[in-house]
Design a protein around this motif. Structure first.
Motif, PDB file in Angstrom:
ATOM      1  N   PRO A 207      37.821  39.803  21.811  1.00  0.00           N
ATOM      2  CA  PRO A 207      36.514  40.258  22.311  1.00  0.00           C
ATOM      3  C   PRO A 207      36.455  40.222  23.838  1.00  0.00           C
ATOM      4  CG  PRO A 207      36.256  38.662  20.525  1.00  0.00           C
ATOM      5  CD  PRO A 207      37.697  38.638  20.916  1.00  0.00           C
ATOM      6  N   LYS A 208      35.705  41.132  24.409  1.00  0.00           N
ATOM      7  CA  LYS A 208      35.602  41.187  25.870  1.00  0.00           C
ATOM      8  C   LYS A 208      34.848  39.994  26.437  1.00  0.00           C
ATOM      9  CE  LYS A 208      31.445  44.134  25.904  1.00  0.00           C
ATOM     10  NZ  LYS A 208      30.885  45.427  26.385  1.00  0.00           N
ATOM     11  N   TYR A 209      34.152  39.242  25.558  1.00  0.00           N
ATOM     12  CA  TYR A 209      33.415  38.069  26.017  1.00  0.00           C
ATOM     13  C   TYR A 209      34.273  36.803  26.012  1.00  0.00           C
ATOM     14  CZ  TYR A 209      29.652  41.275  24.708  1.00  0.00           C
ATOM     15  OH  TYR A 209      28.850  42.374  24.576  1.00  0.00           O
ATOM     16  N   ALA A 210      35.491  36.895  25.483  1.00  0.00           N
ATOM     17  CA  ALA A 210      36.358  35.716  25.390  1.00  0.00           C
ATOM     18  C   ALA A 210      36.763  35.246  26.784  1.00  0.00           C
ATOM     19  CB  ALA A 210      37.591  36.037  24.553  1.00  0.00           C
ATOM     20  N   HIS A 211      37.176  33.983  26.858  1.00  0.00           N
ATOM     21  CA  HIS A 211      37.692  33.432  28.114  1.00  0.00           C
ATOM     22  C   HIS A 211      38.767  34.373  28.674  1.00  0.00           C
ATOM     23  CE1 HIS A 211      38.620  30.002  30.800  1.00  0.00           C
ATOM     24  NE2 HIS A 211      39.804  30.561  30.822  1.00  0.00           N
ATOM     25  N   PRO A 212      38.752  34.642  29.993  1.00  0.00           N
ATOM     26  CA  PRO A 212      38.001  34.001  31.070  1.00  0.00           C
ATOM     27  C   PRO A 212      36.745  34.755  31.518  1.00  0.00           C
ATOM     28  CG  PRO A 212      39.775  35.266  32.013  1.00  0.00           C
ATOM     29  CD  PRO A 212      39.855  35.474  30.522  1.00  0.00           C
ATOM     30  N   ALA A 213      36.094  35.476  30.611  1.00  0.00           N
ATOM     31  CA  ALA A 213      34.906  36.235  30.988  1.00  0.00           C
ATOM     32  C   ALA A 213      33.796  35.300  31.466  1.00  0.00           C
ATOM     33  CB  ALA A 213      34.420  37.060  29.805  1.00  0.00           C
ATOM     34  N   VAL A 214      33.111  35.720  32.519  1.00  0.00           N
ATOM     35  CA  VAL A 214      31.983  34.976  33.084  1.00  0.00           C
ATOM     36  C   VAL A 214      30.766  35.892  33.065  1.00  0.00           C
ATOM     37  CG1 VAL A 214      31.067  33.858  35.160  1.00  0.00           C
ATOM     38  CG2 VAL A 214      33.483  33.594  34.560  1.00  0.00           C
ATOM     39  N   PRO A 215      29.619  35.421  32.553  1.00  0.00           N
ATOM     40  CA  PRO A 215      28.426  36.277  32.515  1.00  0.00           C
ATOM     41  C   PRO A 215      28.068  36.814  33.898  1.00  0.00           C
ATOM     42  CG  PRO A 215      28.062  34.268  31.247  1.00  0.00           C
ATOM     43  CD  PRO A 215      29.359  34.087  31.972  1.00  0.00           C
ATOM     44  N   THR A 216      27.800  38.101  33.966  1.00  0.00           N
ATOM     45  CA  THR A 216      27.473  38.747  35.235  1.00  0.00           C
ATOM     46  C   THR A 216      26.298  38.075  35.934  1.00  0.00           C
ATOM     47  OG1 THR A 216      28.302  40.875  34.440  1.00  0.00           O
ATOM     48  CG2 THR A 216      26.756  40.933  36.283  1.00  0.00           C
ATOM     49  N   SER A 217      25.331  37.602  35.153  1.00  0.00           N
ATOM     50  CA  SER A 217      24.104  37.052  35.734  1.00  0.00           C
ATOM     51  C   SER A 217      24.346  35.815  36.596  1.00  0.00           C
ATOM     52  CB  SER A 217      23.096  36.722  34.628  1.00  0.00           C
ATOM     53  OG  SER A 217      23.641  35.774  33.723  1.00  0.00           O
ATOM     54  N   HIS A 224      30.821  31.436  44.236  1.00  0.00           N
ATOM     55  CA  HIS A 224      30.454  30.826  45.511  1.00  0.00           C
ATOM     56  C   HIS A 224      30.613  29.309  45.458  1.00  0.00           C
ATOM     57  CE1 HIS A 224      26.816  29.935  48.431  1.00  0.00           C
ATOM     58  NE2 HIS A 224      27.925  29.340  48.816  1.00  0.00           N
ATOM     59  N   LEU A 225      30.115  28.692  44.379  1.00  0.00           N
ATOM     60  CA  LEU A 225      29.997  27.238  44.320  1.00  0.00           C
ATOM     61  C   LEU A 225      31.188  26.528  43.699  1.00  0.00           C
ATOM     62  CD1 LEU A 225      26.293  27.018  43.079  1.00  0.00           C
ATOM     63  CD2 LEU A 225      27.119  26.631  45.411  1.00  0.00           C
ATOM     64  N   HIS A 226      31.995  27.240  42.913  1.00  0.00           N
ATOM     65  CA  HIS A 226      33.001  26.567  42.085  1.00  0.00           C
ATOM     66  C   HIS A 226      34.314  27.334  42.106  1.00  0.00           C
ATOM     67  CE1 HIS A 226      34.750  24.705  38.435  1.00  0.00           C
ATOM     68  NE2 HIS A 226      33.938  23.699  38.703  1.00  0.00           N
ATOM     69  N   GLY A 227      35.422  26.593  42.075  1.00  0.00           N
ATOM     70  CA  GLY A 227      36.736  27.209  42.177  1.00  0.00           C
ATOM     71  C   GLY A 227      37.282  27.781  40.892  1.00  0.00           C
ATOM     72  N   ALA A 228      36.635  27.509  39.752  1.00  0.00           N
ATOM     73  CA  ALA A 228      37.128  28.009  38.461  1.00  0.00           C
ATOM     74  C   ALA A 228      35.937  28.366  37.579  1.00  0.00           C
ATOM     75  CB  ALA A 228      38.012  26.968  37.784  1.00  0.00           C
ATOM     76  N   PRO A 229      35.266  29.483  37.854  1.00  0.00           N
ATOM     77  CA  PRO A 229      34.040  29.829  37.126  1.00  0.00           C
ATOM     78  C   PRO A 229      34.195  29.885  35.609  1.00  0.00           C
ATOM     79  CG  PRO A 229      34.228  31.184  39.087  1.00  0.00           C
ATOM     80  CD  PRO A 229      35.524  30.427  38.960  1.00  0.00           C
ATOM     81  N   SER A 230      35.287  30.459  35.112  1.00  0.00           N
ATOM     82  CA  SER A 230      35.447  30.585  33.659  1.00  0.00           C
ATOM     83  C   SER A 230      35.603  29.221  32.999  1.00  0.00           C
ATOM     84  CB  SER A 230      36.652  31.469  33.336  1.00  0.00           C
ATOM     85  OG  SER A 230      37.832  30.942  33.919  1.00  0.00           O
ATOM     86  N   GLY A 235      33.404  24.544  29.963  1.00  0.00           N
ATOM     87  CA  GLY A 235      33.021  23.143  29.992  1.00  0.00           C
ATOM     88  C   GLY A 235      31.587  22.923  29.556  1.00  0.00           C
ATOM     89  N   HIS A 236      30.682  23.792  29.996  1.00  0.00           N
ATOM     90  CA  HIS A 236      29.275  23.630  29.638  1.00  0.00           C
ATOM     91  C   HIS A 236      29.020  23.972  28.170  1.00  0.00           C
ATOM     92  CE1 HIS A 236      28.757  23.160  33.933  1.00  0.00           C
ATOM     93  NE2 HIS A 236      27.506  22.812  33.726  1.00  0.00           N
ATOM     94  N   PHE A 493      49.610  34.172  44.925  1.00  0.00           N
ATOM     95  CA  PHE A 493      48.741  34.614  43.831  1.00  0.00           C
ATOM     96  C   PHE A 493      47.550  33.680  43.673  1.00  0.00           C
ATOM     97  CE2 PHE A 493      53.292  35.043  42.714  1.00  0.00           C
ATOM     98  CZ  PHE A 493      53.420  36.414  42.875  1.00  0.00           C
ATOM     99  N   GLU A 494      46.414  34.248  43.273  1.00  0.00           N
ATOM    100  CA  GLU A 494      45.267  33.422  42.930  1.00  0.00           C
ATOM    101  C   GLU A 494      44.467  34.087  41.819  1.00  0.00           C
ATOM    102  OE1 GLU A 494      43.374  32.929  46.702  1.00  0.00           O
ATOM    103  OE2 GLU A 494      42.112  34.704  46.475  1.00  0.00           O
ATOM    104  N   SER A 495      43.681  33.266  41.115  1.00  0.00           N
ATOM    105  CA  SER A 495      42.950  33.751  39.944  1.00  0.00           C
ATOM    106  C   SER A 495      41.943  34.827  40.326  1.00  0.00           C
ATOM    107  CB  SER A 495      42.225  32.591  39.256  1.00  0.00           C
ATOM    108  OG  SER A 495      43.143  31.661  38.743  1.00  0.00           O
ATOM    109  N   ARG A 496      41.753  35.735  39.407  1.00  0.00           N
ATOM    110  CA  ARG A 496      40.807  36.830  39.608  1.00  0.00           C
ATOM    111  C   ARG A 496      39.587  36.603  38.720  1.00  0.00           C
ATOM    112  NH1 ARG A 496      41.906  43.029  37.602  1.00  0.00           N
ATOM    113  NH2 ARG A 496      40.240  44.074  38.750  1.00  0.00           N
TER     114      ARG A 496
END
Length: 510
Positions: A207-217, A224-230, A235-236, A493-496
């Protein structure tokens, strides 16, 4: 004397992105040079001028990179910046958790759609939780209420819910719990009131919602605040699923956390997770205790450098991070499935003394919890309580050393991201001895090239599949345009960020 303008507001996105990159580049420099010097040292006669020069270079370079990393970290801590970031991360956690509560507890359960998952997947505790959290992602993305089937649970006859709170107040009809006729991805599943979430291995398409997808909102704010959003999102979701029931289990976990945090709470501690009994030589290699301690010592060496730098109080104005004690006992919390590790630690390190003559190390852990994780007693209620306690305890340490091939290790690291008021951005507070972080059943997680790589023809901005960091300055990658695999310098290289619209999830940062 420098004049300070007072407490600063939250630093901008570019500042945080560049500061995190500088720390990562510092660490890659350390991996590269120390690995090469250690190889040369092993090939050199144990005594002699060359051996002496290599040892001195190793020592000087280690001190230099410790000081460099401390000062780069300080850029996002001084003049109130650390406090502003922690407050912003906590506010974002509150917004995210409030949206989870709202989705999971609707006013009318009959007017919403539902996603049902059987947590009793045929695997270990960490794997089962990651399976449930994967389905939770699909649920929040599609605006469905998540239900856990746990009447039959491999770890406890009392079920998963004997330790953890149910994820929703909505009842699950018995007929639905027993029937898995409509599954996620099957024809017409979008319109069904109740949909079953299969294990990821049974999905025809990720699914397109699977990790490492992050909600657009929340994607821009998180980046901005965190080095690994996904990983923050995972974690939450896991923290919500692992809310402990009130009673002895929650009280015992709280006592354990208080014991490892020490008094005062500023006492640093490293969590070491050592998996040995299962999957050795199949999914993971055997690692000696000394390999874990190498990185634990590296973290404490950096703290010693930080203590020296922070003594220059005029330069560290407005850093409200807890002060470090003048002498730091190297406290190590051990979580393991091999009880012999504790005897190994005493044998190797009990006689090692600090410069003031006191023991250099203090090892904390429980032999009985380790014994409960052995293969013969693993799938019992006591083992469930023990692994739960270990995971929470690891997540409350300051730094984790482990193998990311272990689901328990990754679970603890993910939960660590949910303690922003204490740790801030905890994305760089772990070191794996083997794999880089991954999530079972994830989508292809592209890395972006930040500088040209002339040898392979890759250019800045290209994306590729990242197969793993070797922790020696190099990484294994899949080259673009089907050019095969290659070992290339890891610093390039760095995460996208993978930003995806979750139509059912309306949380946004004000």
């Amino acid at each position: 004397m420098t004049k300070h303008m007072g407490t600063t507001s939250l630093l901008g996105p570019s500042h945080h992105i560049l500061q995190r990159r500088a720390i990562r580049l510092t660490r890659e420099s350390r991996y590269l040079v120390q690995s090469q010097l250690r190889q040369w040292r092993e090939k050199t006669p144990p005594v002699g001028e060359l051996a002496k020069q290599i040892d001195e270079l190793l020592s000087v370079f280690s001190d230099l990179t410790d000081l460099l990393e401390v000062n780069v970290e300080g850029l996002a801590r001084v003049e109130g910046a650390a406090n502003a970031q922690r407050i912003a991360l906590q506010r974002l956690s509150n917004v995210f958790n409030a949206e989870l509560q709202k989705l999971q507890n609707p006013e009318d359960c009959n007017k919403v759609k539902h996603l049902v998952v059987d947590i009793n997947k045929a695997c270990g505790f960490g794997c089962q939780l990651h399976h449930a959290a994967h389905c939770f992602r699909l649920a929040i993305a599609s605006g469905r209420v998540l239900h856990l089937i746990n009447s039959t649970y491999s770890y406890s006859k009392s079920g998963f819910s004997s330790v953890f709170k149910p994820p929703t107040s909505c009842p699950l009809p018995e007929t639905v719990a027993k029937a898995h006729t409509i599954t996620w991805g099957s024809p017409g599943y979008e319109d069904a009131a109740y949909v079953y979430c299969p294990i990821v291995e049974q999905l025809h398409e990720i699914p397109k919602y699977a990790h490492p997808a992050v909600p657009t909102s929340i994607a821009d704010t998180l980046a901005h605040l965190h080095g690994a959003p996904s990983i923050w999102v995972s974690g939450h979701l896991l923290a919500y699923l692992m809310r402990l029931r009130t009673g002895e289990i929650s009280a015992s976990v709280e006592r354990l956390i208080r014991s490892i945090r020490g008094t005062p709470d500023s006492t640093p501690i490293v969590g070491v997770h050592i998996r040995r009994t299962d999957k050795i030589k199949t999914e993971a290699a055997f690692h000696k205790l000394e390999e874990y301690m190498y990185y634990a010592d590296q973290y404490f060496d950096k703290l010693d450098a930080e203590r020296l730098m922070r003594a220059r109080t005029e330069e560290w104005y407005g850093d409200d991070t807890s002060p470090l004690p003048s002498h730091i006992t190297r406290r190590i919390f051990i979580a393991t499935d091999d009880a012999e590790v504790f005897a190994e630690a005493r044998r190797l390190y009990s006689s090692v003394l600090s410069s003031n003559g006191s023991p250099r190390y203090e090892f904390i852990g429980d032999v009985q919890r380790a014994q409960s994780a052995s293969l013969s007693t693993r799938y019992t209620h006591n083992s469930l309580l023990a692994v739960t306690a270990d995971v929470f305890a690891l997540s409350y340490t300051d730094y984790i050393v482990c193998t990311f091939s272990s689901q328990i290790c990754r679970l603890a690291y993910e939960l660590m991201q949910t303690h922003p008021t204490r740790l801030g951005d905890a994305s760089m507070r772990a070191q794996s001895l083997d794999d880089t972080y991954y999530y079972g059943g994830q989508q292809p997680w592209s890395q972006v090239i930040i500088v040209d790589d002339i040898e392979t023809g890759m250019e800045a901005g290209d994306t590729l599949a990242y197969l793993g960091n070797h922790w020696n300055g190099y990484a294994k990658v899949n080259l673009p345009k089907n050019k095969g695999e290659a070992i290339r310098p890891a610093y390039k290289f760095e995460s996208r960020l993978m930003e995806i619209d979750f139509p059912g999830f309306n949380a946004s940062f004000p």
